[in-house]
Each structure stands twice: as structure tokens, then as C-alpha cells.
Design an enzyme around this catalytic site. Sequence first.
Site, PDB file in Angstrom:
ATOM      1  N   GLY A 102       0.608   3.910   8.338  1.00  0.00           N
ATOM      2  CA  GLY A 102       1.312   3.194   9.754  1.00  0.00           C
ATOM      3  C   GLY A 102       1.121   1.907  10.148  1.00  0.00           C
ATOM      4  CD  GLU A 137       0.747   5.486   4.434  1.00  0.00           C
ATOM      5  OE1 GLU A 137       0.991   5.378   5.531  1.00  0.00           O
ATOM      6  OE2 GLU A 137       0.985   4.349   3.004  1.00  0.00           O
TER       7      GLU A 137
END
Length: 263
Positions: A115, A138
Site C-alpha cells: 500500500g 501482496e
Amino acid sequence: MADPVETPEAEVLFERVGDHVALVTLNRPNVHNAVNVAVAEALEACVLQIEADRSIRAAVLASRGRSFCAGADLREVAAGRALQLARPETGFAGFVYARRTKPWIAAVQGPAYGGGTEIALACDMIVAGEKAGFGLPEVKRGLIAGAGGAYRVTNVLPRPVAIEMVVTGEPIAARRAYELGLVNHLVDEGEEVSTALRLAETIARNAPLSVRESLRLTRAAADRGEAENRKLQDEVVANVLASPDLAEGAKAFIERRAPVWTS
């Protein structure tokens, strides 16, 4: 709308620099500025405050410590609060989909992963230090770069490089990111914020309406597929969130072991 808290203990700091520039700083250095619910709420409040203040013409997003941002706080994910890290109107960290009519510059020192890279990609420009790095890891945790990263990275990197990033989860160093066009300015360590502020001040000296309208036009040219991309992203994120691998990836990270994938 409450103003962001401006004490040293706040997890997001807000500061005016000169007459027309705002400096917003992530302040969770002990956890690599990972995004928790409080950060998302505070960062959204900063964005709204900057939009509402006509005297602010450009903003810099920086961070304290050795990392820009490690992305989602996986302890929040493991506790079942992953969806709360995204605000209803502004997305992950209260930022990635926020309506912003003024230029934002990310001042990236150290790693910007997950993020953190998605937040940097949501800015209009990036200033990075030599020790910065960018990655979308991720897939290593049973997650997906579902805050714009998996498609926005293709706007700034060659397609094969972007694909390699999202499917291997491996990062690229700041110098290579600069050479490939993801980074505007590559600077010595410690000069990230000062360089970003000088860039913001250069912008702020120009006609505000001309800057906003030029930015709107340039963004539109680059993001014509944004709506379609977000619709597809919502579909694939839903698939990933329904998988038991989501909880397993976060638990394995916290327990410092290799994950056991089942899907």
C-alpha cells in the site's frame, strides 16, 4: 470535518510550509508507517482540509523513520479489520481514490511497499532517495494490490516490468524506478522532503487555476481507463478476500513462518 491533530504523538502530522504548500507526514516509524484505521481517518482529513483551503496550492506527502510506508498494517488485517483501512469515499489509507484538485508530491525515503507504493502511485509526482524502493508484495501474503497499484503501475512502467512486479512481489530499487520513469527526482538520502518542497513551491508560484486545470487535463489523459480498471479490480479483490489464503498470509507474516496456501 475535524482538523488533523498536530502533536508529535499524532500518527499523521499536518504542517504549513510558507504561504501555499502543505506538508503531510506519516508518523508511525516504529511500524514502518504501516496504515491502520487511525492513519486512514487522519490522512483523509488532511486531504479534505487541503482541498478546502484555497491558499494551499500544492502538497507533499512524506513520512518519518527509515521507511516511507509498509502498506496495510497486517495486524489489522489479521484482526479482521482489512476493510476498515479503506475509507468509503477515498479508498485505502483515506487517500488512493480521494478527489484531489491540487498537485501532490510523494517524498519517499526508504521502502514503499504494498500500500505504500499504491499511495505513492496515487500522488502526481515522486521524489525518492537513493535508499528508497518500490514493490507490490501482496501476492506473498495471499493479498492483491487492490488499491490501484496493480493497474496504476502500468501507467508509469513498461508492461513487462509492471507484470513482473505484481506477480513476483519483488521490489525495484529507486535508481531503476527513476530510470524507468516511476520517479521524477532521485536525490541523496535525507534530501527527499526538501527537494519535494522546492518542487511544490515552484508549482505554487504559478497561476492556481492554470495549475488545477492543467492537472485535471493531464490526469484525464493518463487515466481514461480508471473506471473500467476499478470495476475489474473490485471483482478480483472480492475473489481474493473470499480466500482462506488472506488470513493465512497475515498469520504467517506475524508468526514469521512460510505460509501454507490452500487455494
